[in-house]
Motif scaffolding. Sequence first.
Motif, PDB file in Angstrom:
ATOM      1  N   GLN A 170     193.119  67.936  73.533  1.00 54.56           N
ATOM      2  CA  GLN A 170     192.519  68.463  72.380  1.00 54.56           C
ATOM      3  C   GLN A 170     191.778  69.982  72.106  1.00 54.56           C
ATOM      4  N   ILE A 171     191.841  70.843  73.402  1.00 50.74           N
ATOM      5  CA  ILE A 171     192.155  71.535  73.073  1.00 50.74           C
ATOM      6  C   ILE A 171     192.469  72.551  72.347  1.00 50.74           C
ATOM      7  N   ARG A 172     193.943  72.708  72.362  1.00 55.31           N
ATOM      8  CA  ARG A 172     194.998  72.895  71.549  1.00 55.31           C
ATOM      9  C   ARG A 172     194.854  72.995  69.779  1.00 55.31           C
ATOM     10  N   GLU A 173     193.896  71.836  69.469  1.00 55.45           N
ATOM     11  CA  GLU A 173     193.345  71.631  68.341  1.00 55.45           C
ATOM     12  C   GLU A 173     192.203  73.309  67.922  1.00 55.45           C
ATOM     13  N   ARG A 174     191.300  73.227  69.080  1.00 56.67           N
ATOM     14  CA  ARG A 174     189.798  73.919  68.960  1.00 56.67           C
ATOM     15  C   ARG A 174     190.911  75.633  69.375  1.00 56.67           C
ATOM     16  N   ALA A 175     192.000  75.527  70.055  1.00 57.25           N
ATOM     17  CA  ALA A 175     192.386  77.199  70.159  1.00 57.25           C
ATOM     18  C   ALA A 175     193.252  77.757  68.885  1.00 57.25           C
ATOM     19  N   ILE A 176     193.862  77.258  68.115  1.00 56.01           N
ATOM     20  CA  ILE A 176     194.317  76.823  67.135  1.00 56.01           C
ATOM     21  C   ILE A 176     193.232  77.010  65.575  1.00 56.01           C
ATOM     22  N   GLU A 177     192.345  76.885  66.015  1.00 57.50           N
ATOM     23  CA  GLU A 177     191.151  76.882  64.927  1.00 57.50           C
ATOM     24  C   GLU A 177     190.422  78.317  65.274  1.00 57.50           C
ATOM     25  N   ARG A 178     190.334  78.516  66.946  1.00 58.50           N
ATOM     26  CA  ARG A 178     189.683  79.608  66.544  1.00 58.50           C
ATOM     27  C   ARG A 178     190.570  80.962  66.047  1.00 58.50           C
ATOM     28  N   ILE A 179     191.656  80.915  67.021  1.00 58.19           N
ATOM     29  CA  ILE A 179     192.482  81.953  66.753  1.00 58.19           C
ATOM     30  C   ILE A 179     192.891  82.031  65.074  1.00 58.19           C
ATOM     31  N   THR A 180     192.590  81.549  64.078  1.00 55.46           N
ATOM     32  CA  THR A 180     192.717  81.473  62.815  1.00 55.46           C
ATOM     33  C   THR A 180     191.804  82.097  62.087  1.00 55.46           C
ATOM     34  N   ASN A 181     190.116  81.831  62.865  1.00 52.38           N
ATOM     35  CA  ASN A 181     189.382  82.389  62.594  1.00 52.38           C
ATOM     36  C   ASN A 181     189.395  83.799  62.835  1.00 52.38           C
ATOM     37  N   VAL A 182     189.354  83.662  63.485  1.00 58.62           N
ATOM     38  CA  VAL A 182     189.654  85.446  64.029  1.00 58.62           C
ATOM     39  C   VAL A 182     190.525  86.388  63.582  1.00 58.62           C
ATOM     40  N   ILE A 183     191.981  85.676  63.228  1.00 58.01           N
ATOM     41  CA  ILE A 183     192.542  86.421  62.295  1.00 58.01           C
ATOM     42  C   ILE A 183     192.273  86.215  60.880  1.00 58.01           C
ATOM     43  N   GLY A 184     191.295  85.302  60.343  1.00 58.46           N
ATOM     44  CA  GLY A 184     190.859  84.944  59.001  1.00 58.46           C
ATOM     45  C   GLY A 184     189.630  86.391  58.539  1.00 58.46           C
ATOM     46  N   THR A 185     188.737  86.193  60.185  1.00 60.18           N
ATOM     47  CA  THR A 185     187.708  87.827  59.835  1.00 60.18           C
ATOM     48  C   THR A 185     188.096  88.595  59.798  1.00 60.18           C
ATOM     49  N   TYR A 186     189.483  89.521  60.554  1.00 56.29           N
ATOM     50  CA  TYR A 186     189.801  90.381  60.444  1.00 56.29           C
ATOM     51  C   TYR A 186     190.099  90.897  59.332  1.00 56.29           C
ATOM     52  N   ASN A 187     190.686  89.807  58.479  1.00 53.93           N
ATOM     53  CA  ASN A 187     191.789  90.187  56.936  1.00 53.93           C
ATOM     54  C   ASN A 187     190.653  90.103  56.284  1.00 53.93           C
ATOM     55  N   ASP A 188     189.580  89.362  56.280  1.00 56.02           N
ATOM     56  CA  ASP A 188     188.113  89.933  55.718  1.00 56.02           C
ATOM     57  C   ASP A 188     187.645  90.852  55.634  1.00 56.02           C
ATOM     58  N   LEU A 189     187.445  90.959  56.634  1.00 61.17           N
ATOM     59  CA  LEU A 189     186.681  92.184  56.875  1.00 61.17           C
ATOM     60  C   LEU A 189     187.600  93.604  56.741  1.00 61.17           C
ATOM     61  N   ARG A 190     189.110  93.703  56.508  1.00 62.68           N
ATOM     62  CA  ARG A 190     189.794  94.477  56.408  1.00 62.68           C
ATOM     63  C   ARG A 190     190.090  94.916  54.883  1.00 62.68           C
ATOM     64  N   LEU A 191     190.259  93.736  53.914  1.00 63.43           N
ATOM     65  CA  LEU A 191     190.060  93.372  52.666  1.00 63.43           C
ATOM     66  C   LEU A 191     188.789  94.360  51.634  1.00 63.43           C
ATOM     67  N   ARG A 192     187.751  93.614  52.169  1.00 63.12           N
ATOM     68  CA  ARG A 192     186.281  93.793  51.391  1.00 63.12           C
ATOM     69  C   ARG A 192     185.378  95.689  52.325  1.00 63.12           C
ATOM     70  N   ILE A 193     185.970  95.731  53.308  1.00 61.31           N
ATOM     71  CA  ILE A 193     185.727  96.846  53.956  1.00 61.31           C
ATOM     72  C   ILE A 193     186.626  98.113  54.196  1.00 61.31           C
ATOM     73  N   PHE A 194     187.497  97.849  55.580  1.00 55.19           N
ATOM     74  CA  PHE A 194     188.243  98.828  55.762  1.00 55.19           C
ATOM     75  C   PHE A 194     188.850  98.913  54.173  1.00 55.19           C
ATOM     76  N   SER A 195     190.005  98.735  53.173  1.00 56.75           N
ATOM     77  CA  SER A 195     190.452  99.196  52.558  1.00 56.75           C
ATOM     78  C   SER A 195     190.201  99.932  52.256  1.00 56.75           C
ATOM     79  N   LYS A 196     188.998 100.255  51.733  1.00 55.29           N
ATOM     80  CA  LYS A 196     187.385 100.958  50.727  1.00 55.29           C
ATOM     81  C   LYS A 196     187.732 102.312  52.010  1.00 55.29           C
ATOM     82  N   TYR A 197     187.213 101.735  53.125  1.00 57.47           N
ATOM     83  CA  TYR A 197     187.028 102.954  53.710  1.00 57.47           C
ATOM     84  C   TYR A 197     188.161 103.431  54.867  1.00 57.47           C
ATOM     85  N   PRO A 198     188.809 104.078  54.738  1.00 61.94           N
ATOM     86  CA  PRO A 198     190.497 104.087  55.028  1.00 61.94           C
ATOM     87  C   PRO A 198     189.721 105.763  56.094  1.00 61.94           C
TER      88      PRO A 198
END
Length: 506
Positions: free
Chosen positions: A198-226
């Motif tokens: 079941q650690i496989r599901e936890r790992a996939i969830e964690r990777i998805t969260n990290v990717i989602g967090t980066y994309n969120d920061l990129r969209l909301r903040i990083f792209s506005k202050y390149p």
Amino acid sequence: MAEASRTFHTILLPSFSHLHKAQSPAGFTDFPRKRCGHRIVVHCSVSTTNDASRTKTTVTQNMIPWGCEIDSLENASTLQKWLSDSGLPPQKMAIQKVDVGERGLVALKNIRKGEKLLFVPPSLVITADSKWSCPEAGEVLKQCSVPDWPLLATYLISEASFEKSSRWSNYISALPRQPYSLLYWTRAELDRYLEASQIRERAIERITNVIGTYNDLRLRIFSKYPDLFPEEVFNMETFKWSFGILFSRLVRLPSMDGRVALVPWADMLNHSCEVETFLDYDKSSQGVVFTTDRQYQPGEQVFISYGKKSNGELLLSYGFVPREGTNPSDSVELPLSLKKSDKCYKEKLEALRKYGLSASECFPIQITGWPLELMAYAYLVVSPPSMKGKFEEMAAAASNKMTSKKDIKCPEIDEQALQFILDSCESSISKYSRFLQASGSMDLDTTSPKQLNRRVFLKQLAVDLCTSERRILFRAQYILRRRLRDIRSGELRALRLFDNFVNLFK
């Protein structure tokens, strides 16, 4: 190998969904958009360019240009000298290559049981309040109310990109260029090597969260202050690195109101299942310390505990699996599910959802047994329509949201509940057995020695994890079969007594 997260209490990646709703704070349109000093810029080519404003170093794809090899001591002496010059008091330990963990802190002198070690002052601890080499970037994130985890991840990348210009350059240079972390496993590797766990599901969830967090920061903040957050520096690869560092090294300090922090020097300590001591802030000495729970001789590696974590959790964050049978906190997650063919499926699902549960849940099983919540969930699954009045009580007990922890007793369906758990347990055992049988014949690419070494390493981690988790399931299987045998033999004895009683009147 145990270069690991000193997060001694389970720290899950926070939800950052509120960032999607965040609006730019008042006045942000006038925020100065300028580059901050000199950055090292990560590209995906092999040339090097110098210009008047900054040094731009390009590297091959997926490579981080800072840090060192995970077993390297090349920057250890420099780190220790910088820490000493910055206020770290004389130490009884030094960084050396070790058998457990590749790098670790080794005793230089006799260390007594109950002795306080380290004394890392707050000035050498990285927190969400640490000063930025680029203050404008830090101010933007704080005004956007970015939570500690993504803020610290961004901070690490920002400071690393400034190289020698950053106060933390000696610390970052001693960090692993690629931390041991499931963040670096590909989806194919997770599917192949962790298919049974079941650690496989936890790992996939964690990777998805990290990717989602980066994309969120990129969209909301990083792209506005390149200019403050250039994509060449703040990208998915560098965030994978920074979150790998956080998952493997961040600690929560109870005596500092639970603040999360990176503690240079202290994060070189490796984990042992045999010790219970952990890091905390000591108000009397005004430093981060730990108190030894055993004595050490010169030359011995000094250990701390990363917390009472299962082998799967240790692999998830720290990238290692303790030797089978050595971790008293080891557990395996057993999946249980409602049966869609159940006449009361909708009613049971409604009761579960009311208490934050779903039609499929996982419960931890240890070598010593399983939680009351698991039994309550099993009762709910097998309960007949005549027990509708107890559905909500069972769901509450399964969620552990009752006012008091209650061991629900339903003797009339004990046998069915235990059989249901046994069936789930044996289904999981068969998955582990198939994987372990097949692991000896997995295809390995012998044309690429480097890739072969990686695959052998990942495969061995997976085999070690699955062996330890199957061991726990075998123990649970034995207990369940024995309980069912006792129940059924008791019924047989009662039936024989009844038959004998009837025969007296014939």
